[in-house]
Design an enzyme around this catalytic site. Structure first.
Site, PDB file in Angstrom:
ATOM      1  N   SER A 170       2.037   5.758   4.735  1.00 28.41           N
ATOM      2  CA  SER A 170       1.157   4.627   4.436  1.00 28.41           C
ATOM      3  C   SER A 170       0.547   4.046   5.695  1.00 28.41           C
ATOM      4  CB  SER A 170       1.926   3.523   3.710  1.00 28.41           C
ATOM      5  OG  SER A 170       1.070   2.415   3.528  1.00 28.41           O
TER       6      SER A 170
ATOM      7  N   HIS B 210      16.962  -0.345 -38.608  1.00 24.41           N
ATOM      8  CA  HIS B 210      17.334   0.019 -37.240  1.00 24.41           C
ATOM      9  C   HIS B 210      18.603  -0.691 -36.764  1.00 24.41           C
ATOM     10  CE1 HIS B 210      13.796   2.429 -36.568  1.00 24.41           C
ATOM     11  NE2 HIS B 210      13.034   1.452 -37.046  1.00 24.41           N
TER      12      HIS B 210
ATOM     13  N   GLU C  67       1.238  -2.728  -3.728  1.00 23.24           N
ATOM     14  CA  GLU C  67      -0.066  -2.912  -3.039  1.00 23.24           C
ATOM     15  C   GLU C  67      -1.127  -3.381  -4.048  1.00 23.24           C
ATOM     16  OE1 GLU C  67      -1.333   0.499  -0.527  1.00 23.24           O
ATOM     17  OE2 GLU C  67      -3.201   0.468  -1.661  1.00 23.24           O
TER      18      GLU C  67
ATOM     19  N   HIS D 126       5.413   1.544  -3.464  1.00 24.62           N
ATOM     20  CA  HIS D 126       4.670   0.818  -2.427  1.00 24.62           C
ATOM     21  C   HIS D 126       3.243   0.562  -2.913  1.00 24.62           C
ATOM     22  CE1 HIS D 126       1.673   0.870   0.806  1.00 24.62           C
ATOM     23  NE2 HIS D 126       2.558   0.271   1.577  1.00 24.62           N
ATOM     24  N   ASN D 127       2.627   1.596  -3.481  1.00 26.23           N
ATOM     25  CA  ASN D 127       1.246   1.440  -3.926  1.00 26.23           C
ATOM     26  C   ASN D 127       1.124   0.532  -5.138  1.00 26.23           C
ATOM     27  OD1 ASN D 127       0.826   3.291  -1.867  1.00 26.23           O
ATOM     28  ND2 ASN D 127      -0.887   4.229  -2.932  1.00 26.23           N
TER      29      ASN D 127
ATOM     30  N   LYS E  80       6.857   5.752  -2.037  1.00 20.55           N
ATOM     31  CA  LYS E  80       5.436   5.540  -1.689  1.00 20.55           C
ATOM     32  C   LYS E  80       4.647   5.095  -2.933  1.00 20.55           C
ATOM     33  CE  LYS E  80       1.660   5.345   0.654  1.00 20.55           C
ATOM     34  NZ  LYS E  80       0.482   5.664  -0.038  1.00 20.55           N
TER      35      LYS E  80
END
Ligand code: 6PG
Length: 475
Positions: free
Chosen positions: A132, A457, A193, A189-190, A186
């Site tokens: 990065s 359910h 970001e 991280h993005n 990564k």
């Protein structure tokens, strides 16, 4: 037989590959260069005469491999996807046991896991590595997230530490875990970001449309914030973007840029992975969705005309110091909540894939070089490295104190923005995540009732163990 002169080689000399190669050479490595387009490697060496001594362009992939010292280290910086596979197929017959091939692109970690399985059994090590910092980072010091077989780390460390960013002298590179761990981190991280950028854009939108501030006034405010808790690369560049004039129109450049944001997919992956792991990451989701919505400009222009007569109270935001301080506190609080989500995804992935991700260390290597670098990351490292287990950052006492104090500002800003019709999807998603996560009695009991009624359910009871099905009245 070519002379074995290079410590490592770089394949793929687009912007990022070229910058990484120059960075390696500058820090003392002998670097072999190869690019499929003839002449590109020679051109890179010729354009950088001060480093040319350590740059060794090769005209064939065979010559490139032969020029590398053993065990060979090859960094691939080609487009993520099939280009990586094609390159690996070409390299495989030329490599020996113990050689290392690093995919340094923005690759989907699922592909990295598959490639690891395939190639680690074929004699060479395959390493997925997140890088990065964009072009400048790659050239002068990126943050580097390494995955793969831990045994190769001792070979890579002396090559990667010198080229990485440094924070207080400490290198922003680490081995984070096996197979896809580096690329997964990564990706998150993005995702963070995207959330960071979206929330800053929402605050900008409040200042522009709610407070009627000019671009240069906003630049000053961001510069001021960059001196305190929000100090970060993204706040700094936001100030730079806002302060930039446009010579063509005479206006601030930001005012003539089309309001559509592109995306290459890593933000989207972070949200997809969060969903697969069953982790709500509402702020990251909102940020990715907001980017998609931004790109529907033509549709937005039509819709704007349909709803033109909606009158909103745009006077709710004052432009005084107290209002600006409230925005600052709101953004800081929402940012903590977004990072808590990013870290929750990494915690879950660490458990699911047995990676044992060093969460404190991740914040440490993000403190310099990467796009989300900020002073705030040191608090995350501290939270993970002092005291006991951190289930979620929102439960950690220093963050809990900050969020308790800051949530008033976040609530007030979101409420005012909603009333003024200024969209704040990521800020409000942060607030909703916080309110949902702190609520002792939620509302999913009704959903369980609905599920049991229409699909048997079953549900669990607060007052007895086990699962139950109820004979609901016929509807
Ligand atoms: C980085 C960046 C970098 C780039 C991505 C995201 O850490 O250096 O994340 O990898 O910005 O390609 O770009 P998009 O905004 O196009 O998805």
């Amino acid at each position: 037989m070519a002379e074995k002169i290079a410590d490592l080689g770089v394949v793929g000399l687009g912007t990022m590959g070229a910058m990484l190669a120059l960075n390696f050479a500058e820090k003392g490595s002998e670097v072999a260069l190869f690019n499929r387009t003839p002449g590109k490697a020679e051109k890179l060496a010729a354009e950088n005469p001060e480093l040319a001594e350590r740059l060794h362009p090769q005209t064939s992939i065979e010559g490139f491999v032969a020029s590398l010292r053993s065990p060979r280290v090859i960094v691939l910086m080609v487009n993520a996807g099939t280009a990586v596979d094609e390159q690996l197929e070409v390299l495989a017959p030329l490599l020996d046991k113990g050689d290392i091939v690093i995919d340094a692109g923005n690759t989907d970690f699922n592909d990295t896991v598959v490639r690891n399985r395939r190639w680690d059994n074929h004699g060479f090590h395959f390493v997925g590595m997140g890088v990065s910092g964009g072009e400048l980072g790659a050239r002068h010091g990126p943050s580097i997230m390494v995955g793969g077989d831990q045994r190769v780390w001792s070979r890579l460390k002396p090559l990667l530490e010198p080229i990485s960013a440094k924070y207080d002298g400490s290198p922003c590179v680490a081995w984070l875990g096996p197979d896809g761990a580096g690329h997964f981190v990564k990706t998150i991280h993005n995702g963070i970001e995207y959330a960071d950028m979206q929330m800053i854009a929402e605050i900008y939108s409040i200042m522009r449309d709610g407070m009627k501030l000019s671009a240069s006034q906003m630049a000053d405010i961001f510069r001021d914030w960059n001196e305190r808790g929000l100090s970060s690369y993204l706040i700094e560049i936001s100030a730079t973007v806002l302060a930039e004039p446009d010579s063509k129109s005479g206006k601030p450049l930001v005012d003539v840029i089309v309001d559509e944001a592109g995306q290459k997919g890593t933000g989207r992956w972070s949200v997809i992975e969060a969903q697969k792991l069953g982790i709500g990451a509402t702020t990251l989701e909102a940020a990715v969705s907001a980017r998609s919505l931004s790109s529907l400009r033509k549709e937005r222009l039509v819709t704007g005309k349909i709803y033109y007569d909606i009158i909103l109270t745009d006077g709710a935001f004052g432009a005084d110091q107290a209002s600006v301080a409230e925005l600052e506190a709101a953004l800081e609080t929402a940012k903590i909540i977004a990072y808590a989500q990013g870290y929750a995804i990494m915690s879950a992935a660490s458990r699911e894939y047995n990676w044992d991700l060093p969460l404190g260390e991740i914040a440490r290597i993000w403190r310099a070089g990467c796009i989300i670098r900020s002073v705030f990351l040191k608090d995350i490292t501290q939270a993970y490295e002092t005291g006991g287990e951190v289930v979620n950052l929102l439960q950690e006492h220093s963050f809990a104190k900050r969020v308790s104090e800051g949530q008033h500002a976040l609530r007030s800003v979101v409420a005012k923005a909603v009333n003024a019709g200024i969209p704040v999807p990521a800020l409000s998603a942060s607030l909703a995540y916080f309110d949902d996560y702190r609520r002792e009695r939620g509302s999913a009991n009704l959903i369980q009732g609905q599920r049991d009624l229409f699909g048997a359910h079953t549900f669990r009871r607060l007052d007895s163990d086990g699962t139950f099905h109820h004979q609901w009245p016929a509807v």
